[in-house]
Scaffold this active site. Structure first.
Site, short mmCIF file in Angstrom:
data_model
loop_
_atom_site.label_atom_id
_atom_site.label_comp_id
_atom_site.label_asym_id
_atom_site.label_seq_id
_atom_site.Cartn_x
_atom_site.Cartn_y
_atom_site.Cartn_z
N ARG A 23 0.82 -1.21 0.00
CA ARG A 23 0.00 0.00 0.00
C ARG A 23 0.86 1.27 0.00
NH1 ARG A 23 -5.01 -1.78 3.97
NH2 ARG A 23 -6.46 -2.25 2.29
N LYS A 76 -15.12 -14.73 6.79
CA LYS A 76 -16.53 -14.69 7.16
C LYS A 76 -17.48 -14.50 5.99
CE LYS A 76 -15.65 -12.27 11.47
NZ LYS A 76 -15.73 -10.90 11.97
N GLY A 80 -6.30 -6.44 0.77
CA GLY A 80 -5.01 -6.45 1.43
C GLY A 80 -4.46 -7.85 1.63
N GLY A 93 -12.30 -4.41 1.23
CA GLY A 93 -13.66 -3.96 1.57
C GLY A 93 -14.18 -2.97 0.54
C1 3PG Z 1 -8.44 -1.72 5.11
O1 3PG Z 1 -7.38 -2.17 5.56
O2 3PG Z 1 -9.37 -2.46 4.78
C2 3PG Z 1 -8.57 -0.25 4.91
O3 3PG Z 1 -7.38 0.41 5.20
C3 3PG Z 1 -9.69 0.26 5.77
O4 3PG Z 1 -9.43 -0.07 7.11
P1 3PG Z 1 -10.64 -0.48 8.04
O5 3PG Z 1 -11.18 -1.77 7.51
O6 3PG Z 1 -10.05 -0.59 9.42
O7 3PG Z 1 -11.66 0.63 7.96
#
Ligand code: 3PG
Ligand code: MG
Length: 402
Positions: A34, A204, A357, A381
């Site tokens: 990232r 999940k 990620g 996400g």
């Molecule tokens: C992630 O790692 O999914 C993003 O940086 C967002 O982080 P978060 O899921 O803690 O909001």
């Protein structure tokens, strides 16, 4: 949506929201993908004489006050060090996220210099659901700069002060990473080449049921592996022993499988599993067919027949989206499933997207070169919510004019 080339950044302070939320082992960064993905926008801005003030989050700090959260960490300081190494230039680190130190660091920046603010989630109102509370923090952040650039793709699905509110207060543009990510996601949602195969893993099903429901309109085949597949297997009546199971999702999962059947979308589930005695890198393990999984074992990976099945279901694909490892790839003994999926996808002729990620870190850890896939997304996400058809708050804010 405006791109950064439309901003006149020379001599101006630019607040750059990046996603530098890297996986760590203590203070050690285990995957800097990232940070690397943020470099093109940073160097474009500095190359044109911008004064770049980076705002980012790390982890999910807890505590009622700034002080409590800052004491518990994690600090972005190791990220500032790594970013400085990659840029070949020192990155100044503010001691707070939007306070006196941030003000002093921002005011002291010269043209072409880069500073990093401390973890914005040390500010308890960053993630508040109360608009007024977020606004107060947004105003403090906006006061640090004259321009805003949103390039934190992985956090665009969060309605947070630094992501959603600050762009409303400053002239803004989307960074290069955000534009590249959105471009790929658009190609997945508009007329993908077929067969379009989606591989979903990770822990999940509850996180991914909404995207699955939306994909039933678009994908031809859904391969479900890893932690989430055990709930699907259980919904089909299989014993899954002590494997991950979301018992409260069994009905929804059964409903989705029935709907997939009605729409002619093929759902591919594991046929054999690697059952371990307990969750450990050196745990004893054996392969079991899903019809004979023992009650006292925990599945940690996909078995050899599943690996071959998944590979065969990817062989004819012309578009692939993959999110989530299909085994505990961090332990070498349980990485074969994820490796097999990555290999099969790397052989596909067509658009292949690895999202999130964990999957991105997995393919790098397993030694795949960047070019093995069409696109490695920095946001799990965020890309799933985009594919779900949801409006991403951070994207909406960047699209609005200001
Ligand atoms: C992630 O790692 O999914 C993003 O940086 C967002 O982080 P978060 O899921 O803690 O909001
Ligand atoms: Mg996340």
């Amino acid at each position: 949506m405006r791109g950064i080339e439309e901003l006149d950044v020379g001599g101006h302070a630019v607040l750059l929201r990046a996603d530098l939320n890297v996986p760590r082992d203590g203070a050690r960064i285990t995957d800097d993908g990232r940070i690397r993905a943020s470099l093109p926008t940073i160097t474009d801005l500095t190359g044109r004489g911008g004064r770049v003030i980076i705002c980012a989050h790390l982890g999910r700090p807890s505590g009622g006050s700034y002080e409590e959260r800052a004491a518990g960490g994690p600090s972005l300081a190791p990220v500032a060090v790594r970013l400085g190494e990659l840029l070949g230039n020192q990155v100044r680190m503010a001691e707070d996220a939007a306070g006196k130190s941030a003000e002093a660091v921002a005011a002291g920046l010269r043209d072409g210099e880069v500073a990093l603010l401390e973890n914005v989630r040390f500010e308890p109102t960053e993630t508040s659901k109360d608009d007024a509370k977020r606004s107060e923090l947004a105003a403090r952040l906006a006061a640090l700069a004259q321009l805003y650039v949103g390039d934190g793709f992985g956090a665009l699905h969060r309605k947070h002060a630094s992501v959603y509110d600050v762009p409303g207060l400053l002239p803004h543009a989307a960074g290069k990473l955000v534009l590249a990510e959105v471009d790929v996601l658009r190609r997945l949602t508009r007329d993908p080449d077929r067969p379009y195969v989606v591989v979903l893993g990770g822990a999940k099903p509850s996180d991914k049921l909404a995207v699955i429901a939306n994909l039933l309109d678009k994908a031809d085949r859904l391969i479900i592996g890893g932690g989430m597949s055990y709930t699907f297997l259980a919904a089909r009546g299989h014993e899954v022993g002590r494997s991950l199971l979301e018992a409260d999702q069994l009905d929804r999962v059964s409903g989705l499988m029935a709907e997939a059947g009605r729409r002619g979308v093929e759902i591919v589930l594991p046929v054999d599993l690697v059952g371990a005695t307990h969750f450990a890198a050196d745990a004893e393990h054996e392969v079991f067919p899903v019809a004979g999984f023992p009650a006292d074992r925990e599945s940690m990976d996909m078995g050899p027949e599943t690996r071959a099945l998944f590979a065969s279901k990817l062989a004819d694909a012309r578009t692939v989206f993959w999110n989530g490892p299909v085994g505990v790839f961090e332990f070498p003994a349980f990485a074969a499933g994820t490796l097999a999926v990555a290999q099969a996808i790397s052989r596909v002729q067509g658009l292949t997207v690895v999202g999130g990620g964990d999957s991105a870190a997995a393919v790098r850890q397993l030694g795949f070169p960047e070019g093995a896939f069409g696109h490695i997304s920095t946001g799990g996400g965020a890309s799933l919510e985009y594919l779900e058809g949801a409006s991403l708050p951070g994207l909406a804010a960047l699209e609005a004019s200001a």
